[in-house]
Scaffold this active site. Sequence first.
Site, PDB file in Angstrom:
ATOM      1  CE  LYS A   1      -2.643   2.612   3.365  1.00 12.07           C
ATOM      2  NZ  LYS A   1      -1.502   3.395   3.851  1.00 12.07           N
ATOM      3  CG  ASN A   2       2.577   2.697   3.469  1.00  7.89           C
ATOM      4  OD1 ASN A   2       1.398   3.006   3.284  1.00  7.89           O
ATOM      5  ND2 ASN A   2       3.116   2.561   4.664  1.00  7.89           N
TER       6      ASN A   2
ATOM      7  NE  ARG B   1      -0.481  12.401   6.223  1.00 11.24           N
ATOM      8  CZ  ARG B   1      -0.095  13.658   6.303  1.00 11.24           C
ATOM      9  NH1 ARG B   1      -0.872  14.557   6.845  1.00 11.24           N
ATOM     10  NH2 ARG B   1       1.092  14.015   5.850  1.00 11.24           N
TER      11      ARG B   1
ATOM     12  CG  ASP C   1      -3.848  10.124  10.457  1.00 11.63           C
ATOM     13  OD1 ASP C   1      -3.981   9.154  11.217  1.00 11.63           O
ATOM     14  OD2 ASP C   1      -3.594  10.047   9.259  1.00 11.63           O
TER      15      ASP C   1
ATOM     16  CG  ASP D   1       2.664   1.747   9.292  1.00  8.14           C
ATOM     17  OD1 ASP D   1       2.290   2.685  10.013  1.00  8.14           O
ATOM     18  OD2 ASP D   1       2.848   1.855   8.065  1.00  8.14           O
TER      19      ASP D   1
HETATM   20  C1  UD1 Z   1       4.342   6.916   5.871  1.00  2.00           C
HETATM   21  C2  UD1 Z   1       3.415   5.735   5.760  1.00  2.00           C
HETATM   22  C3  UD1 Z   1       2.880   5.337   7.129  1.00  2.00           C
HETATM   23  C4  UD1 Z   1       4.027   5.106   8.102  1.00  2.00           C
HETATM   24  C5  UD1 Z   1       4.975   6.301   8.098  1.00  2.00           C
HETATM   25  C6  UD1 Z   1       6.226   6.074   8.942  1.00  2.00           C
HETATM   26  C7  UD1 Z   1       2.430   5.983   3.565  1.00  2.00           C
HETATM   27  C8  UD1 Z   1       1.198   6.217   2.793  1.00  2.00           C
HETATM   28  N1  UD1 Z   1       2.294   6.069   4.906  1.00  2.00           N
HETATM   29  O1  UD1 Z   1       3.578   8.021   6.356  1.00  2.00           O
HETATM   30  O2  UD1 Z   1       2.109   4.146   6.985  1.00  2.00           O
HETATM   31  O3  UD1 Z   1       3.511   4.934   9.392  1.00  2.00           O
HETATM   32  O4  UD1 Z   1       5.405   6.596   6.754  1.00  2.00           O
HETATM   33  O5  UD1 Z   1       6.878   4.924   8.533  1.00  2.00           O
HETATM   34  O6  UD1 Z   1       3.488   5.692   3.034  1.00  2.00           O
HETATM   35  N2  UD1 Z   1       6.592  14.862   9.943  1.00  2.00           N
HETATM   36  C9  UD1 Z   1       6.737  16.205  10.204  1.00  2.00           C
HETATM   37  N3  UD1 Z   1       6.783  17.089   9.139  1.00  2.00           N
HETATM   38  C10 UD1 Z   1       6.693  16.659   7.844  1.00  2.00           C
HETATM   39  C11 UD1 Z   1       6.552  15.282   7.598  1.00  2.00           C
HETATM   40  C12 UD1 Z   1       6.509  14.395   8.659  1.00  2.00           C
HETATM   41  O7  UD1 Z   1       6.824  16.617  11.361  1.00  2.00           O
HETATM   42  O8  UD1 Z   1       6.757  17.502   6.937  1.00  2.00           O
HETATM   43  C13 UD1 Z   1       6.554  13.901  11.076  1.00  2.00           C
HETATM   44  C14 UD1 Z   1       5.203  13.202  11.208  1.00  2.00           C
HETATM   45  O9  UD1 Z   1       4.287  13.995  11.936  1.00  2.00           O
HETATM   46  C15 UD1 Z   1       5.554  11.925  11.926  1.00  2.00           C
HETATM   47  C16 UD1 Z   1       6.964  11.621  11.384  1.00  2.00           C
HETATM   48  O10 UD1 Z   1       7.449  12.835  10.820  1.00  2.00           O
HETATM   49  O11 UD1 Z   1       5.633  12.131  13.317  1.00  2.00           O
HETATM   50  C17 UD1 Z   1       6.994  10.524  10.335  1.00  2.00           C
HETATM   51  O12 UD1 Z   1       6.166  10.855   9.270  1.00  2.00           O
HETATM   52  P1  UD1 Z   1       6.440  10.364   7.771  1.00  2.00           P
HETATM   53  O13 UD1 Z   1       7.639   9.479   7.731  1.00  2.00           O
HETATM   54  O14 UD1 Z   1       6.403  11.558   6.906  1.00  2.00           O
HETATM   55  O15 UD1 Z   1       5.153   9.465   7.513  1.00  2.00           O
HETATM   56  P2  UD1 Z   1       4.180   9.504   6.273  1.00  2.00           P
HETATM   57  O16 UD1 Z   1       4.950   9.650   5.008  1.00  2.00           O
HETATM   58  O17 UD1 Z   1       3.068  10.435   6.557  1.00  2.00           O
END
Ligand code: UD1
Length: 419
Positions: free
Chosen positions: A23-24, A93, A117, A305
Amino acid sequence: MSEHFLVTGGNRLEGEVLVGGAKNSVLKLMAAALLAEGTTVVTNCPDILDVPLMADVLRGLGCEVELEDSEVRITTPAEPKYHADFDAVKQFRASVCVLGPLVARCRRAVVALPGGDAIGSRPLDMHQSGLRLLGARSEIEHGCVVAEADDLHGANIRLVFPSVGATENILMAAVLARGETVIDNAAREPEIVDLCNMLNEMGAKVSGGGSSTLTIQGVRKLEPTTHRVIGDRIVAATWGVAASMTRGDVRVRGVNHKHLGLVLDKLRTAGAEVTPEVDGFRVIQRGRPKAVNFATLPYPGFPTDLQPMAIGLAAVAEGTSMITENVFESRFRFVEEMIRLGADARTDGHHAVIRGVPVLSSAPVWSSDIRAGAGLVLAGLVADGTTEVHDIFHIDRGYPRFVENLRGLGGVIERVGSE
Ligand code: UD1
């Protein structure tokens, strides 16, 4: 009427299960199709709701999208639209991953911000600051993230945290920027490597995928390609943990076991016999699992996850486990539901202490996100009686053929409440 699952505990899971594409990964690969005019084909797509939802987002941007079995064909026009509106984006998202490709292709993107979320706040500041370093202006305006660039140029970008989504958006913008971009402290997840591979098949010049430094030489144009999505390591590991919790014997196919190194080691610590296989792995658990400590971290650390499944395992393990959540601030909210099932769990900030009990006790519980939902079903498999798991639309977003797969392994589960 909303649906729920009835899960009856007590059975040992046995047999074989085949997992589909990740999925990711698939959603980002679909977004990458925006980078090239013509028809891009993505194969091994999982049969989950997020795939047709992403297809709708792309249609809204002017693409033609056909979904058939596990294949999606995306035909991108010479000039895609640059505005992904709220109706298309609000449902999931991951749709923010069109931001980078749109800036690269149209030099302009307006992407509605998805809603809140259950696992914690998910800001886009790193996505935006990376795009700014590439020469774009980016603001939040009227509920949308807006980015515009007259000229995208290479840059040195150091992420403050190896965010998966920020790495992907910056990478997909940089492939069509002028000159060299270096992303330091990049995310190293296998899904990032999958995206790098697809971009390179399209003619991009990306090196370092899977390491914390990605180097991108911008090119003028990309061509469509046909790409197979990697297997879903989170779904695969969910079945592995379920095997351990139910003292079962499960062979998981369709995934690269190397993407689950630490996770499989943790199952071994819990007492399971884990055998890597060419196309997956096998987990045999004899007797009660032993307590294991987990700390979630970006890859190659233990995946956030899988934290709900780890809590499920700890809940029935012999001994006390300490689980630390380092990635999402509110991911322990679902522990309340585990307590309702008789788990002896306490949380304090981002730590949880779980004293294993021999058996959980069935109860009605509510899923708050995809993984929490799967964790609650696993807990239901080791609870006495029948557990009602509500809000299962979350589970359907991440687990294709969930009921069929679980039944195929001998689990007792029923979907009820459909009209
Ligand atoms: C992706 C995955 C999700 C997984 C996560 C971490 C997809 C669709 N989803 O989510 O299933 O749990 O990676 O492995 O691929 N953050 C910030 N600022 C930003 C971006 C992120 O503060 O600009 C923080 C987030 O709030 C969170 C952390 O960084 O606490 C990790 O987020 P991120 O790795 O970006 O996760 P996603 O890409 O949203």
